[in-house]
Structure formats: C-alpha cells, structure tokens
Design a protein around this motif. Structure first.
Motif, PDB file in Angstrom:
ATOM      1  N   GLU A 203       0.223   6.702   4.162  1.00 31.64           N
ATOM      2  CA  GLU A 203       1.297   6.988   3.207  1.00 31.64           C
ATOM      3  C   GLU A 203       2.663   6.730   3.824  1.00 31.64           C
ATOM      4  O   GLU A 203       3.554   6.164   3.185  1.00 31.64           O
ATOM      5  N   THR A 204       2.816   7.150   5.069  1.00 30.70           N
ATOM      6  CA  THR A 204       4.097   6.965   5.745  1.00 30.70           C
ATOM      7  C   THR A 204       4.427   5.485   5.892  1.00 30.70           C
ATOM      8  O   THR A 204       5.565   5.059   5.641  1.00 30.70           O
ATOM      9  N   LEU A 205       3.429   4.687   6.285  1.00 29.52           N
ATOM     10  CA  LEU A 205       3.668   3.259   6.495  1.00 29.52           C
ATOM     11  C   LEU A 205       3.881   2.514   5.183  1.00 29.52           C
ATOM     12  O   LEU A 205       4.650   1.555   5.123  1.00 29.52           O
ATOM     13  N   GLU A 206       3.216   2.966   4.135  1.00 26.62           N
ATOM     14  CA  GLU A 206       3.445   2.346   2.828  1.00 26.62           C
ATOM     15  C   GLU A 206       4.869   2.620   2.343  1.00 26.62           C
ATOM     16  O   GLU A 206       5.490   1.757   1.716  1.00 26.62           O
ATOM     17  N   ASP A 207       5.388   3.800   2.657  1.00 25.38           N
ATOM     18  CA  ASP A 207       6.773   4.105   2.304  1.00 25.38           C
ATOM     19  C   ASP A 207       7.753   3.199   3.043  1.00 25.38           C
ATOM     20  O   ASP A 207       8.870   2.960   2.573  1.00 25.38           O
TER      21      ASP A 207
END
Length: 521
Positions: A203-207
């Motif tokens: 999720e963090t990297l997709e953000d």
C-alpha cells in the motif's frame, strides 16, 4: 627473510576485495605475493549503491571503493576483466584464457553470485544473451545499460518483488517511467516479511506511484511493437502487460561452477568449515555469497565482511584460531524511502514463542517482535526508524527483555520523537554492515574528526547500505555538544580579576538529546 607464500584471490567483488583490504591492513603484503582475478574491468565498488546510481542520486564513480591504481600501490597483481577459467588442485594453479597461469600456496574463492534468470520464453536472443530491452540488475555495467535504455522508455516491468526488485523499481520511478512490479509471491519481500507487513508495504509503495501485481508468474516475452525492443510480458494466468523495458530481479544463485569443476565439495554453495577452508582441501578457502557455512548462505554484507576479517586474521597470524560461527542476521534498509529493519525470525518457530505486534496502516507503521525465552528472536519494524536502534541492540546483545514489551516498541512514549543517543551504551552497534559501535565513533570524534563524512571515512560506518547515517550523524553532533560543554567556562570578576569557573553543564554527567528525522543524512 622468509620466502613469501603465493596467495590467489578469485573474485574482486565486495567479499574478495574486502578480504584483501583486511589482509593488507595486517601487513599481509609482506607475507604473501597477492594475485587477484576480477571479471569486471574496473576496481572494487559498492554494489549496494547501484540502486542509487540508477535513481540518479549517486554517480557511478561514487560507488568505487578501490580504483585500479590502489592494487598497484599495494603490490597486488590484479587481472582486471579476466575470468578465472579453471583450478588445478593437484598442481595448485589457476588458469585463465589467454595463456594465463598462476600458482598458489593458498587460494581464496570469492566468486559471489549471479542473477537468477527464470525460464521465460523469448527472454534471450538466438545467441543466448538477454534480448534488447531485457536487463539483469547486478553490475555497474547492467546499471548503465538500464540508464541508457530508460532515457527513451515509457513503461518498465520489474520481475521480482524482493529487495533488489524494489530498489530497481525505485530507480526507474525516479527516471519518470511508469513502473510495474510482477511478483510471484503473495506479498512483497516474502522472504523477509510476514504477510501483514508485506501488504502494508504494498500500500505504501502504491501511494508512491508503483503498480504492483502479486501471484504473477511470467511465462513469455511478447513480440515487439512499434519499433520497441519488447512488447511486454505474458503471465501464466493469461494476462499480458505491455512494456518497452523488462528488468529481471528475481534473486541470485551462488556462483559455484569453478568450485564444482575443481572437485570441491558443493551443495547450494561451496561447503566451508568454521576456519572458512573448504571441506576437502585445506589450502582453499571460500568467503562471501558463494560460500555455504553450516547449511546457510549469506547475502548481506555484514557476515561477508566478518568472514573477510576472520580469514585475514588467520592467514596473517594475528589470530590463527579465529573462526566463523555464523552471525545473527539483522539489517536496516531503505526501500523507496521507507524505513525497514529486519532481524532474526519473521514468524514464531514454536508454540512457546511470544508475538508482540502493533499495526497502524494509515501511517504505514508495522512493528512485530518474536520473543523466545525472554529474549528477542526476531523483529520486523516498518515505517519507524526511531525504534530500530534499541531493538537492534537488544537483538545483537541477546539481552533479557523487560516484562513490558511495549517499552521496546515505543521508546519514550508520550515524548516528542527523538533519537536519544545519550542512552546508547558505547558497545551498541550502530553500523551493522561494518560492525561499528557508538564507542568507536566517539573515539574518532575525540581524535579530531568532526564531520559525518570524516567519521564515516575513518570508521567505514555508512559505507555499506548507508541506513545508519542518521544515527552516526546524531552521535557526531552529540559528541560535539558534549565536548563544547566540557570546554566552555564562565568568566566572572572577583576583586577586579577575571576567574574562570566550570559551566553548570559540566558540573554533572553530560547528557544531550539530538533530534533526527527519519531518512535524514
């Protein structure tokens, strides 16, 4: 004078070159005629920084540890750009193409590892090389080829969602490509992280702009289109993903072909004993990623450099009984700017193991401890760089944990976030890659080194993955403040004469708190 023995080192990578550095530092050049074989036609460089080169944060020349002139200055014969071809154990010689032959008394194999290339159809050309538009990510040459291609590319797919794949994706993202990661596992970094941490990292990297595809097995490279060198990737589930650049970062394999040819005992790697010698030839040693010790392979720099130091101590006689008993694996990483510390076991191993965890998805924070017999057996710390130093210290020292485990996960709870280096003992290890303690950093500060760059040069702290630099910087600042406090004096006038008195700060134990933001350098 005693006649020098001949020592050959096969491999000029991070393990082989570090061993020679350690040997030379112990006057090993006075004891041995040193010959090295290095496949790459350059000096020794830090592979950990390749992702920063790809991202444009470092120049290629910033990665070099020893240039070619260093070997000549140390009296070392280096065959740069020459691959050792075969070993004659009976004749104790190493041969290479071009009629090269070198005899040895002692031989050190440090051939490292090679990229694992999954069996993807049409990935190679008719000559067996990676086709245009497809890249492995292992060497400085690979890195430069990727940079050149990225200048005209639009969309890239990285095969592999481990650390190397994420670092490659980071570099390409910084070059303004649309970047996709295709990962075979059910969550990112599945070799190091549990499923909840992997999901939160996703999720963090997709953000941050990455496109992540899980449970994807690439089966073929699709035909080129519109002049692009590749068309994209096809997966086992039938889905296709268009791209004009493919990077393979699906792991590495120990480079053991030469050892196998020589008849050395190999399994997954070259099997070595505690003295780092090969099981069936005591004149041959193996260190680094190619070596297998007590059934384990090591890919982090800390154990590799520990092996280099131990072997140098042995062969120079500084400590003939030095042995390698394995290490407690821990590392602090920067993945696309996200703080991540990993150590020991990621999951419980017995029913008696205790789990302590905290999750805050909105902030991308995940903390997990594995406690065994009251001591830390493993931990995952994601998105919280300030907690890592204390947890790493507890893990490295094997100390009994306080009954209130939350005190370890939330140091200074209720207080503004800070890195309180005054609380760290001098024995606390700050740089895991090079085994540099707080005490060693303070020692060089007291010897006159006053900047982060000077301290790192003197101690090697920060020269591995670089994740420790914020804490090193904090210690340098702490020591500077303490020294200034000790030397400052208050000037008073008594009877018309100036009298110097110690300042109040110097009247008791010195204490300083240095605030460091995560990710600062």
């Amino acid at each position: 004078m005693l006649k020098k023995e001949r020592l050959i080192v096969i491999g000029n990578g991070m393990a082989g070159a570090r061993f020679v550095e350690e040997l030379v530092a112990r006057d090993g050049a006075e004891m041995y005629d040193i010959v090295m074989f290095g496949e790459e036609s350059c000096g020794n460089y830090n592979r950990i920084l390749l992702s920063s080169v790809l991202a444009g944060a470092h120049r290629p020349e910033d990665t070099f540890i020893n240039n070619l002139s260093w070997y000549e200055e140390q009296g070392i014969k280096l065959y740069s750009g020459v691959k050792a071809g075969w070993i004659d154990r009976m004749g104790q010689s190493v041969y290479a193409a071009g009629g090269i032959s070198e005899s040895y008394d002692k031989l050190v194999i440090a051939t490292g590892s090679t990229p694992f290339l999954p069996p993807v159809e049409s990935m190679h050309d008719e000559d067996g090389f990676l086709r245009s538009g497809v890249f492995s990510f292992r060497t400085l040459e690979d890195c430069q080829a990727m940079i050149d291609h990225a200048a005209t590319a639009r969309r890239a797919v990285v095969i592999g969602g481990g650390l190397l794949g994420l670092e490659a994706a980071r570099g390409l993202l910084e070059r303004h490509l649309e970047v996709h990661i295709a990962h075979l596992g059910g969550h990112l970094m599945n070799g190091q992280l549990d499923a909840p941490a992997g999901a939160m990292l996703k999720e963090t990297l997709e953000d941050l702009g990455l496109n992540i595809h899980l449970d994807k097995l690439a089966v073929s490279v699709t035909p080129p289109f519109a002049g692009a060198p590749v068309g994209g990737l096809k997966f086992k589930d039938g889905e296709e993903l268009e791209c004009d650049m493919i990077v393979v970062a699906a792991g590495v394999r120990p480079n053991i072909d030469l050892a196998r040819q020589a008849g050395l005992h190999v399994q997954h790697g070259i099997v070595i004993q505690d003295d780092l010698s090969c099981r069936n030839d005591r004149n041959i040693y193996a260190i680094g990623e190619c070596a297998q010790h007590r059934g384990k392979l090591f890919g982090l720099v800390a154990p590799l450099w520990e092996q280099a130091r131990i072997l140098a101590e042995q062969l120079t006689g500084e400590n003939p009984e030095a042995s390698f008993r394995g290490v407690k694996l821990s590392t602090k990483l920067k993945v696309l700017g996200v703080d991540l510390a990993i150590m020991g076991d990621k999951d419980p191993q017995t029913d008696e193991d205790e789990q302590v965890h905290y999750s805050e998805p909105a902030r991308g924070v995940y903390k997990k401890l594995i406690v065994r017999n009251g001591r830390l057996a493993g931990a995952i710390l994601l998105g919280d760089g300030l907690t890592a130093p204390g947890v790493l210290q507890a893990f490295d020292r094997g100390e009994l944990l306080p009954e209130n485990r939350a005190g370890l996960l939330f140091p200074g709870a209720g207080v503004a976030a800070r890195m309180d280096v005054a609380e760290l003992p001098d024995t606390a290890q700050v740089c895991n890659c090079n085994g540099v303690t707080k005490g060693r950093i303070i020692q060089v500060c007291q010897q006159g080194q006053s900047t982060l760059e000077a301290v790192c040069a003197a101690t090697r702290a920060g020269s591995g993955c670089g994740a420790c630099k914020p804490q090193v910087k904090a210690i340098v600042a702490f020591e500077a403040n303490r020294s200034a406090s000790q030397s400052a004096t208050a000037i008073s006038v008594i009877g018309g004469k100036k009298v110097a008195f110690p300042t109040i700060e110097n009247a008791g134990p010195s204490r300083a708190t240095v605030k460091v933001s995560p990710g600062s350098s």
